[in-house]
Design an enzyme around this catalytic site. Structure first.
Site, short mmCIF file in Angstrom:
data_model
loop_
_atom_site.label_atom_id
_atom_site.label_comp_id
_atom_site.label_asym_id
_atom_site.label_seq_id
_atom_site.Cartn_x
_atom_site.Cartn_y
_atom_site.Cartn_z
N ASP A 79 -44.93 7.63 5.11
CA ASP A 79 -44.80 6.87 6.35
C ASP A 79 -43.78 5.75 6.20
OD1 ASP A 79 -46.69 8.35 7.71
OD2 ASP A 79 -48.34 7.05 7.11
N TYR A 138 -51.83 8.27 -5.94
CA TYR A 138 -51.40 7.16 -5.09
C TYR A 138 -52.12 5.89 -5.55
CZ TYR A 138 -49.15 10.04 -1.46
OH TYR A 138 -48.30 10.86 -0.77
#
Lengths: 244, 244
Positions: free
Chosen positions: B50, B110
């Site tokens: 994103d 992540y």
């Protein structure tokens, strides 16, 4: 009323702490924010910093009739709402009117951060000096011990400074490697103009064999700026701590 | 010839990895640099990211007739001279034409970085999510264990995704505090759209008592996005590692 305010700032976008003809200074930016809170204030910093130099911890006083309008413990949040994201007020407390952020300081610690890598790190751009050639941090640490003590540091002062008393006492000095990051730390009772950057540049030059076999003691004794190494660039330099 | 290139990027200035109508993408920026070196190439990334999301380690392949012009070990420095400072090529190697940076990945890790402080840090602006209310990292770590295993993570996918197979296997998951920094890490064989940000937001909401006493297992079992917490903002998210 006089407040001592601790700041932290990323210096990249500024011409340094002190007001200059060209560029925006940290001083002016903080003063404008403080005056929105307190009305007219006199603002004094703990040191000058060059364009692009950072501060993990920097102190300034603001003095003015309106400085008592807000309890000191609420000043950081109030100031932060008025400051840009690259400057933060970390703490604030009332001090005696005789307190001076520069002359009342017993000493300061600076750190100089070197990214020792052929490859740049996007997260450290403008926040370290990148040296692509392998540095010997252990040797630099051994050399750095030569700075400790009370010495005339004239060889480590930028040409053009009007300071005449160039004697300073370095209390601690060392170089540590943490992965690709090589960190030079130095604490002293005071620093000459560009002193830390010239010290860092000299340690780098010595590690890379660029200055032959001269020792730090030789360079100090020479009192000759030409005997020391290069002035390492501003982006690696951090005012780390101020001792009151 | 096909090259696998490891990138690192600060995502602040980009609309994400993939090309979008509005804004500059990492993909387009890297492709333009690669084409200056190699001529026309096809570029494929290991994942979508994103706007504002960062990558410590991100992989892409570039494939084209000219990709053999430079030995792979020299590609990072050559690319870095053409890339902006917030994107770096870290390494490069030749791979088989069947290699796909996304489908050949066995898994990814992540990390989500939270600055748990009332006071902002100028050095971490845009690089962490700042939570001013005290978080209980030990409790968050205990809760995070509920994510581990093979589960249907439909409750942790942003509405509007067209994905129908929402089963993923989380191999590791935890929360650690380091001073004011609270770090959520999660490794899995794959991730749904916004999954890590919703996981992070859910752990924050649970720590702050905003979701009552529901457990991670309850939320997973519900398959209902409305039972999970908020979508934590992009600036705290880092693609940390890709496993091949």
């Amino acid at each position: 009323m006089k407040l001592l305010i601790e700041l932290s700032f990323l210096g990249t976008a500024y011409c340094g702490f002190q007001v200059q003809k060209n560029g925006v200074s940290i001083q002016q930016t903080v003063q404008e924010a403080a005056e929105k809170l307190f009305g007219p204030v006199a603002l004094t910093g703990c040191s000058r910093t060059d364009s692009g130099v950072h501060a993990r911890s920097f102190y300034c006083t603001v003095e003015g009739e309106g400085c008592g309008r807000i309890p000191p413990e609420r000043v950081p949040l109030a100031l932060n709402s008025l400051l840009p994201p690259d400057i933060a007020a970390k703490s604030a407390r009332a001090v005696d009117s005789s307190f001076h952020p520069r002359y009342s300081a017993k000493g300061k610690e600076y750190r100089y951060l070197i990214l020792n890598s052929r490859i740049r790190d996007p997260f450290l751009e403008g926040r370290v000096y990148r040296c692509p050639v392998e540095l010997d941090a252990e040797r630099m640490n051994a050399l750095a011990a030569g700075f400790v003590g009370r010495h005339d540091f004239a060889a480590f002062m930028a040409a053009g400074s009007s300071i005449t008393d160039t004697v300073r006492t370095v209390s601690r000095c060392g170089v540590q490697r943490d992965g690709e990051l090589v960190v030079f730390s130095v604490a002293a009772d005071g620093f000459l103009y560009n002193m830390v950057r010239i010290m860092a540049g000299t340690l780098i030059d010595l590690s890379l064999g660029r200055l032959g076999d001269r020792s730090i003691a030789d360079i100090i004794a020479s009192r000759d700026r030409g005997r020391a190494g290069f002035t390492a660039p501003p982006e690696g330099l951090y005012l780390w701590e101020v001792y009151y």
